[in-house]
Design a protein around this motif. Structure first.
Motif, PDB file in Angstrom:
ATOM      1  N   LEU A 229      23.534 -28.521   5.769  1.00 39.78           N
ATOM      2  CA  LEU A 229      22.321 -28.099   5.064  1.00 39.78           C
ATOM      3  C   LEU A 229      21.685 -26.901   5.771  1.00 39.78           C
ATOM      4  O   LEU A 229      21.195 -25.975   5.118  1.00 39.78           O
ATOM      5  CB  LEU A 229      21.315 -29.247   4.969  1.00 39.78           C
ATOM      6  CG  LEU A 229      20.117 -28.919   4.059  1.00 39.78           C
ATOM      7  CD1 LEU A 229      20.539 -28.938   2.599  1.00 39.78           C
ATOM      8  CD2 LEU A 229      18.960 -29.870   4.268  1.00 39.78           C
ATOM      9  N   GLU A 230      21.704 -26.915   7.107  1.00 39.38           N
ATOM     10  CA  GLU A 230      21.166 -25.771   7.849  1.00 39.38           C
ATOM     11  C   GLU A 230      21.900 -24.487   7.481  1.00 39.38           C
ATOM     12  O   GLU A 230      21.292 -23.432   7.278  1.00 39.38           O
ATOM     13  CB  GLU A 230      21.292 -26.028   9.357  1.00 39.38           C
ATOM     14  CG  GLU A 230      20.281 -27.014   9.906  1.00 39.38           C
ATOM     15  CD  GLU A 230      20.526 -27.310  11.378  1.00 39.38           C
ATOM     16  OE1 GLU A 230      21.514 -26.779  11.935  1.00 39.38           O
ATOM     17  OE2 GLU A 230      19.728 -28.060  11.958  1.00 39.38           O
ATOM     18  N   GLU A 231      23.227 -24.565   7.392  1.00 43.22           N
ATOM     19  CA  GLU A 231      24.027 -23.396   7.028  1.00 43.22           C
ATOM     20  C   GLU A 231      23.690 -22.932   5.610  1.00 43.22           C
ATOM     21  O   GLU A 231      23.588 -21.721   5.344  1.00 43.22           O
ATOM     22  CB  GLU A 231      25.519 -23.723   7.130  1.00 43.22           C
ATOM     23  CG  GLU A 231      26.023 -23.869   8.551  1.00 43.22           C
ATOM     24  CD  GLU A 231      27.510 -24.210   8.581  1.00 43.22           C
ATOM     25  OE1 GLU A 231      28.224 -23.820   7.642  1.00 43.22           O
ATOM     26  OE2 GLU A 231      27.929 -24.888   9.537  1.00 43.22           O
ATOM     27  N   ALA A 232      23.517 -23.901   4.710  1.00 42.83           N
ATOM     28  CA  ALA A 232      23.202 -23.554   3.314  1.00 42.83           C
ATOM     29  C   ALA A 232      21.865 -22.828   3.229  1.00 42.83           C
ATOM     30  O   ALA A 232      21.731 -21.821   2.510  1.00 42.83           O
ATOM     31  CB  ALA A 232      23.181 -24.817   2.462  1.00 42.83           C
ATOM     32  N   LEU A 233      20.874 -23.305   3.971  1.00 46.65           N
ATOM     33  CA  LEU A 233      19.556 -22.661   3.962  1.00 46.65           C
ATOM     34  C   LEU A 233      19.589 -21.303   4.655  1.00 46.65           C
ATOM     35  O   LEU A 233      18.873 -20.377   4.265  1.00 46.65           O
ATOM     36  CB  LEU A 233      18.525 -23.567   4.647  1.00 46.65           C
ATOM     37  CG  LEU A 233      18.051 -24.769   3.830  1.00 46.65           C
ATOM     38  CD1 LEU A 233      17.275 -25.746   4.702  1.00 46.65           C
ATOM     39  CD2 LEU A 233      17.195 -24.318   2.654  1.00 46.65           C
ATOM     40  N   PHE A 234      20.431 -21.165   5.676  1.00 43.68           N
ATOM     41  CA  PHE A 234      20.566 -19.875   6.350  1.00 43.68           C
ATOM     42  C   PHE A 234      21.166 -18.843   5.395  1.00 43.68           C
ATOM     43  O   PHE A 234      20.729 -17.690   5.345  1.00 43.68           O
ATOM     44  CB  PHE A 234      21.448 -20.027   7.593  1.00 43.68           C
ATOM     45  CG  PHE A 234      21.641 -18.739   8.349  1.00 43.68           C
ATOM     46  CD1 PHE A 234      20.673 -18.303   9.248  1.00 43.68           C
ATOM     47  CD2 PHE A 234      22.788 -17.969   8.157  1.00 43.68           C
ATOM     48  CE1 PHE A 234      20.833 -17.101   9.936  1.00 43.68           C
ATOM     49  CE2 PHE A 234      22.961 -16.766   8.836  1.00 43.68           C
ATOM     50  CZ  PHE A 234      21.982 -16.336   9.732  1.00 43.68           C
ATOM     51  N   ASP A 235      22.160 -19.277   4.610  1.00 48.98           N
ATOM     52  CA  ASP A 235      22.809 -18.367   3.655  1.00 48.98           C
ATOM     53  C   ASP A 235      21.914 -18.046   2.469  1.00 48.98           C
ATOM     54  O   ASP A 235      21.944 -16.931   1.939  1.00 48.98           O
ATOM     55  CB  ASP A 235      24.124 -18.986   3.145  1.00 48.98           C
ATOM     56  CG  ASP A 235      25.174 -19.086   4.240  1.00 48.98           C
ATOM     57  OD1 ASP A 235      25.063 -18.337   5.239  1.00 48.98           O
ATOM     58  OD2 ASP A 235      26.078 -19.926   4.096  1.00 48.98           O
ATOM     59  N   ASN A 236      21.108 -19.030   2.037  1.00 43.19           N
ATOM     60  CA  ASN A 236      20.256 -18.834   0.854  1.00 43.19           C
ATOM     61  C   ASN A 236      18.905 -19.514   1.094  1.00 43.19           C
ATOM     62  O   ASN A 236      18.677 -20.642   0.657  1.00 43.19           O
ATOM     63  CB  ASN A 236      20.930 -19.407  -0.392  1.00 43.19           C
ATOM     64  CG  ASN A 236      20.125 -19.139  -1.656  1.00 43.19           C
ATOM     65  OD1 ASN A 236      19.079 -18.477  -1.621  1.00 43.19           O
ATOM     66  ND2 ASN A 236      20.593 -19.668  -2.773  1.00 43.19           N
ATOM     67  N   PRO A 237      17.974 -18.825   1.788  1.00 42.00           N
ATOM     68  CA  PRO A 237      16.669 -19.431   2.112  1.00 42.00           C
ATOM     69  C   PRO A 237      15.883 -19.888   0.893  1.00 42.00           C
ATOM     70  O   PRO A 237      15.086 -20.824   0.992  1.00 42.00           O
ATOM     71  CB  PRO A 237      15.934 -18.299   2.843  1.00 42.00           C
ATOM     72  CG  PRO A 237      17.008 -17.404   3.359  1.00 42.00           C
ATOM     73  CD  PRO A 237      18.102 -17.468   2.341  1.00 42.00           C
ATOM     74  N   ASN A 238      16.099 -19.259  -0.261  1.00 45.04           N
ATOM     75  CA  ASN A 238      15.332 -19.631  -1.465  1.00 45.04           C
ATOM     76  C   ASN A 238      15.650 -21.040  -1.959  1.00 45.04           C
ATOM     77  O   ASN A 238      14.922 -21.582  -2.801  1.00 45.04           O
ATOM     78  CB  ASN A 238      15.599 -18.633  -2.594  1.00 45.04           C
ATOM     79  CG  ASN A 238      14.940 -17.286  -2.330  1.00 45.04           C
ATOM     80  OD1 ASN A 238      13.903 -17.224  -1.674  1.00 45.04           O
ATOM     81  ND2 ASN A 238      15.546 -16.217  -2.819  1.00 45.04           N
TER      82      ASN A 238
END
Length: 572
Positions: free
Chosen positions: A49-58
């Protein structure tokens, strides 16, 4: 079903990053809704999830809609929000923004503490390009259980707002408007109002007319008759009214749910009324009747002689040289005058010994009226009254647009019906349910010639008054209207209350005097009472505050005059 769920969870776990990269934005909500309901989060690690938010903060704006997911990744989301540049806007939108349209409720991570939230706001205020609308929300936010700030943070917001506003003014080419007030001895009309191509309002008043009608009561009534501080029903005309907001003003910008609405119409009225009283002050002073002395005569001599206010009524403002001193003398006299009127309504006498014992300040809403059924309000809990009013008077209804009158742009169904002979058969089928609603509730009927007619014009006109002004004055209606209003009250379409000031007027006074109702209130009473006002060197700021306070006193005295006049008329 179990196999299907297990397969879905495995498929999402195996393809998590690929799915997030490829899913179409319009389906993102659907994906996360299923992710939450199917508890897919049980198989997705914090790191993924951290990686997903890093790639797409929105993604954070979607994830926070789902409580189970938020609780599962509580610490991950907390760390993300502490470092995300838009976290302040997310928090303010959740806790403070007044939404005119239904929006999803966000779930804030439970581990995000009050200190965390305040630090997010401080970081936002220190950022390179904070949004001026969100800065205003921070400045005016009301502290609540899950979201509060210290006075230091509020002060920082005030300073940042000042800097950002200065920058905006230097580059802005937004709409401008102005006010110009003149007292001219050569003006033939008592008042002449115009607006020029630069959107400046010009008010020209006849100085000769004022001088030829210079008895104290006439000079006092000029605030109603010339400056129009009150309308035809003696309601204060300067209040903020949501009906005066244009469609554009209603939908743009961010507003705190506890903020006093200040549209362009309100700002113009505020500027005009201030310019009028400041100019008029010089005119009456030249006549040897300064406004403070004039108000003393009105309260202590005119009201007792014209009406039944006791002769021991007292309003004396000591002479002062600076505006700071003038406010400090005026404020307690104003409060005393309201308390005196309250005692008179309750006991028909003014007992100053009792007044001194009752040291607590009187709330504006607690000042009673001498008259029963003083104000009329629409019953917002009655769906029939609300829905019928919207169908009749809203400028958003399609009932106003029907052939052959579309080009005339009447705007509301009410305006259309009072100007044209409208046939029921002219309406398309998709609008018939709205017309039938009005028919079923006896608001309209269709005559033999297929024309739409109001069933009860008196009732419709009362509803329109309430729709336009949020309140109506019972005793300023003719008797036949009053009888209809009492019937409407029995049907719970409306209700009546007794107070010196109507609810919109109470809000107007509260906006200026305190912060009891609005987070953006000017708090004049408390700031001058407790010595937290602007520096004594800021004479111009104190001058504006003084005339604003004086305007409030005049408005209160105009309302007392109206109340006494009604009471005297009924008694006689």
């Amino acid at each position: 079903m179990v196999i299907s769920r297990l397969y879905y969870i495995f498929w999402v776990w195996y393809n998590f990053k690929k799915i997030l990269n490829e899913v179409i934005y319009s389906y993102m909500d659907s994906f996360w809704e299923k992710f939450d309901s199917q508890k897919v989060f049980e198989k997705i690690s914090d790191e993924l999830l951290e990686e997903a938010l890093f790639d797409n903060p929105n993604l954070i704006n979607v994830i926070l809609k789902y409580k189970n997911t938020v609780n599962r990744y509580d610490e991950v989301l907390r760390e993300f929000l502490l470092n995300y540049s838009n976290s302040a806007e997310i928090l303010l939108s959740h806790y403070e923004v007044k939404n005119n349209f239904q929006k999803d409720i966000l779930c804030i991570p439970p581990s995000l503490t009050l200190d965390d939230k305040e630090n997010i706001l401080l970081d936002y205020l220190s950022s390179n390009d904070p949004n001026i609308n969100y800065i205003k929300l921070i400045l005016n936010m009301r502290n609540q259980k899950g979201f509060k700030i210290t006075d230091k943070t509020r002060l920082k917001a005030k300073r940042v707002l000042s800097n950002e506003t200065d920058k905006l003014l230097k580059i802005s080419a937004s709409m401008k408007y102005g006010v110009n007030v003149t007292f001219d001895s050569n003006e033939l009309l008592s008042k002449n109002v115009s607006i020029d191509e630069d959107q400046t309002m010009h008010y020209v008043y006849s100085a000769s007319y004022i001088k030829s009608n210079s008895d104290p009561y006439s000079l006092f009534l000029n605030f109603k008759d010339l400056f129009e501080y009150l309308d035809i029903e003696n309601r204060i005309s300067l209040v903020s009214n949501k009906r005066n907001l244009g469609t554009f003003e209603r939908i743009i910008g961010l507003r705190s749910k506890d903020e006093y609405l200040k549209g362009i119409a309100f700002r113009i009225a505020e500027s005009s009324s201030l310019a009028q009283i400041m100019g008029y002050s010089k005119v009456v002073e030249d006549l040897g009747k300064p406004l403070e002395s004039l108000l003393s005569i009105i309260f202590m001599e005119v009201f007792p002689s014209k009406y039944s206010l006791p002769s021991n009524a007292r309003f004396l403002v000591p002479t002062a040289t600076s505006y700071l001193e003038k406010i400090r003398f005026l404020a307690p006299e104003f409060e005393s005058a309201l308390k005196q009127f309250k005692l008179y309504v309750e006991d028909k006498e003014i007992d100053f010994e009792l007044l001194q014992i009752s040291s607590a300040p009187s709330s504006i809403k607690d000042i009673p009226s001498l008259n029963r059924n003083k104000y009329i309000y629409l019953n917002e809990d009655n769906n029939i009254s609300v829905n019928c009013s919207d169908l009749l008077f809203s400028d958003q209804t399609l009932l106003a647009y029907v052939e052959p009158f579309k080009e005339k742009k009447y705007g509301t169904f009410f305006n259309l019906l009072i100007n044209e002979d409208v046939k029921f058969s002219s309406y398309e089928s998709f609008l018939l349910p709205r017309l039938n609603y009005l028919l079923d509730n006896n608001v309209i009927h269709v005559d033999k010639s297929d024309s739409i007619i109001f069933n009860n014009p008196l009732r419709v006109l009362v509803l329109k008054d309430l729709y336009d002004n949020e309140v109506a004055s019972f005793h300023h209606y003719p008797e036949k209207y009053q009888n209809e209003i009492l019937k409407m009250a029995k049907e719970d379409l409306i209700y009546l209350e007794n107070s010196l000031f109507s609810k919109p007027e109470q809000s107007y006074f509260n906006y200026y005097l305190n912060k009891s109702e609005f987070t953006n209130g000017l708090d004049l009473r408390n700031s001058y009472l407790h010595g937290t006002q602007a520096s004594s060197k800021d004479e111009k700021e104190h001058e504006i505050a003084y005339f604003t306070y004086l305007k409030l006193v005049i408005l209160a005295f105009l309302k007392i005059d109206d109340d006494l006049k009604i009471y005297s008329s009924i008694s006689n």
